[in-house]
Design a protein around this motif. Structure first.
Motif, PDB file in Angstrom:
ATOM      1  N   UNK A 284       6.960   8.984  -3.131  1.00 29.84           N
ATOM      2  CA  UNK A 284       5.522   8.929  -2.828  1.00 29.84           C
ATOM      3  C   UNK A 284       4.757   9.999  -3.601  1.00 29.84           C
TER       4      UNK A 284
ATOM      5  N   UNK B  30       4.331   8.947  -7.143  1.00 26.99           N
ATOM      6  CA  UNK B  30       3.295   7.915  -7.270  1.00 26.99           C
ATOM      7  C   UNK B  30       1.914   8.415  -6.837  1.00 26.99           C
ATOM      8  N   UNK B  31       1.842   9.696  -6.464  1.00 23.28           N
ATOM      9  CA  UNK B  31       0.585  10.306  -6.032  1.00 23.28           C
ATOM     10  C   UNK B  31      -0.013   9.593  -4.811  1.00 23.28           C
ATOM     11  N   UNK B  32       0.872   9.163  -3.937  1.00 18.20           N
ATOM     12  CA  UNK B  32       0.423   8.529  -2.689  1.00 18.20           C
ATOM     13  C   UNK B  32       0.186   9.601  -1.632  1.00 18.20           C
ATOM     14  N   UNK B  33       0.864  10.746  -1.792  1.00 17.21           N
ATOM     15  CA  UNK B  33       0.694  11.858  -0.849  1.00 17.21           C
ATOM     16  C   UNK B  33       0.269  13.121  -1.617  1.00 17.21           C
TER      17      UNK B  33
END
Lengths: 284, 210
Positions: free
Chosen positions: A47, A50-53
């Protein structure tokens, strides 16, 4: 060798879990198996990639900072994430029609070829697919915009051995292009033993090791011995050990050096499962 | 953004038969004089979009969308654009039905009245979107469902209190300078409020972790 993905000092803190100084790199043209038990930090690391967090640390993909060049990077990444996908009420055709306006390089023909290969009907709603079929669809979507990096979180879970084999063949075909790389998190370590070039092992939010698979499987070994033999071993000569009803299982980092020093007869070849179990459950 | 709109339309398309049936039922009820349907269909547009949020949430689409190029921004933008388009389409359908009804009943078509009624309807429906969407992005659909009741209830309570405490004629006197421009004022207010709502929702989504 040029790295397609580099992670330096990645930290992320939750109330009950923490990623601590995670660092590793994935060379171009390689497949990295990312292993660890449930809750070890594999998905959190993915995550962050993917720069989701939000996170502390530095992640570069294709040599670019992943937060600064989000759009450019995501054009060239294919992802399969655990339980995250398009709404199940739509069809593979709808997905292709949407993604052709999202990815610059979306290849509808390639997508349809994958659908045929996986025997997925393009006009059926996703909700009518089995778990295995859904996974295949997710993989077809991940591959159909010619990504340079595949990030796959448990892509073969829920698939029967035949389907797993088909998918592994596809990953191997994909990696024939030396510009492409795969980061593959999986519990099915036998699959990784077949296709991975590198193994990165995470436990309790920390990287325990990140090495080439050949180095791991060739150098590491498991010594099976009696209590008396075990007690004769110097502490620095082994990594972990486990006592079972037949005696001791001891994980050693260099089986040839160990054999030479202790003239040990029974040193088994190590599997990734053995490595995980001994590294997590074994004593020091 | 187009790709994200296509995805939302694909979700809506799957419920097309139900939507078409509802449009027909409400239209018949409107024609028969059972109810005023001018608000129903545009409001239904927002409800249809709420169902798309529901499918998104069930399959964790929002998290997946963030892995796509410009996914955070375009995900939010497409929801607003698709909803606005739907409200507009539904308002046009309602307007055509109103004209048809007037002709059928032989009461004469008062275009000005029809236009003003539908402008009010669109503005009223937009209010739901304006307040609700940022709440959905912040707290998720389930809590937003509670939010919709709080918003509507709040508007009614505040409106009631204001009308009792303040002499509304003063407000109307104050607004009398808009006499010839109030249509423009409503459109302008709607545009500013919708854009502000979009910016708030976008800011929430840009900071969100999945």
């Amino acid at each position: 060798m040029q790295n397609i993905l580099e992670i330096k000092n990645l930290c992320k803190k939750y109330d009950n879990f923490e990623l601590k100084d995670v660092s590793f790199s994935l060379p171009k043209g390689a497949i990295m198996g990312f292993i660890g038990e449930n809750g070890a930090g594999k998905t959190t690391t993915i995550k962050a990639i993917l720069d989701i967090i939000k996170y502390q640390g530095e992640i570069t993909i294709f040599g670019l900072d992943n937060r600064q060049y989000d759009r450019e990077i995501k054009e060239d990444i294919g992802v399969v994430l655990d339980d995250m996908f398009f709404p199940e009420i739509i069809t593979p055709n709808d997905i292709s029609y949407s993604l052709m306006s999202i990815y610059k390089n979306w290849d509808s023909k390639l997508f349809n070829d994958y659908l045929k290969e996986f025997e997925l009907l393009p006009n059926k709603q996703i909700k009518t697919f089995s778990k295995g079929m859904r996974k295949k669809l997710e993989i077809a979507v991940a591959l159909s915009h010619h990504p340079k990096l595949l990030i796959l979180d448990e892509p073969t879970s829920g698939l029967d051995p035949i389907a797993r084999n088909e998918i592994i063949d596809i990953f191997q075909k994909y990696i024939e292009n030396e510009e492409c790389s795969i980061l593959l998190s999986s519990h099915i370590t036998t699959d990784l033993e077949h296709i991975a070039d590198y193994i990165t092992f995470i436990n309790n939010g920390q990287i325990l090791l990140s090495k080439t698979k050949d180095e791991l499987l060739d150098k590491y070994g498991i010594v099976k011995c009696s209590e008396k033999e075990f007690k004769n071993m110097a502490k620095g000569d082994y990594l972990k050990y486990r006592k079972n009803k037949y005696g001791y299982e001891v994980l050693v980092e260099d089986k040839r050096a160990f054999k030479k020093k202790y003239n040990s007869e029974v040193i088994d070849k190590m599997t990734l499962d053995d490595l995980m179990v001994l590294m997590i459950k074994g004593a020091e | 953004m187009i790709g994200f709109i296509k995805k939302d339309l694909a979700v809506i398309k799957s419920n097309f038969k139900l939507i078409a049936l509802l449009i027909v039922v409400y239209s018949i009820m409107g024609f028969s004089g059972e109810m005023d349907f001018s608000f129903i269909l545009p409001f239904m547009a927002v409800m249809i979009m709420m169902s798309s949020f529901s499918y998104d949430s069930y399959n964790k689409w929002d998290a997946y969308a963030v892995t796509l190029p410009d996914g955070r921004k375009n995900g939010v933008r497409s929801k607003y654009v698709t909803t606005l388009l739907f409200i507009l389409i539904m308002a046009i359908i309602t307007m055509i039905l109103s004209i048809g009804m007037a002709i059928t009943k032989g009461v004469g078509v008062n275009m000005e009245m029809i236009l003003l009624t539908h402008l009010g309807t669109i503005f009223g429906t937009l209010l739901v979107l304006i307040f609700l969407y940022p709440i959905i992005y912040k707290f998720g659909l389930e809590r937003a469902r509670v939010g919709i009741f709080i918003v509507v209830f709040g508007i009614v309570i505040i409106g009631g209190l204001v009308s009792k405490v303040v002499d509304l004629s003063n407000i109307f006197d104050f607004l009398s300078f808009l006499e010839n421009y109030w249509v423009i004022a409503i459109i302008l207010t709607a545009v500013i409020m919708t854009y502000t709502s979009y910016r708030i929702a976008l800011s929430i989504q840009m900071k969100k972790e999945f």
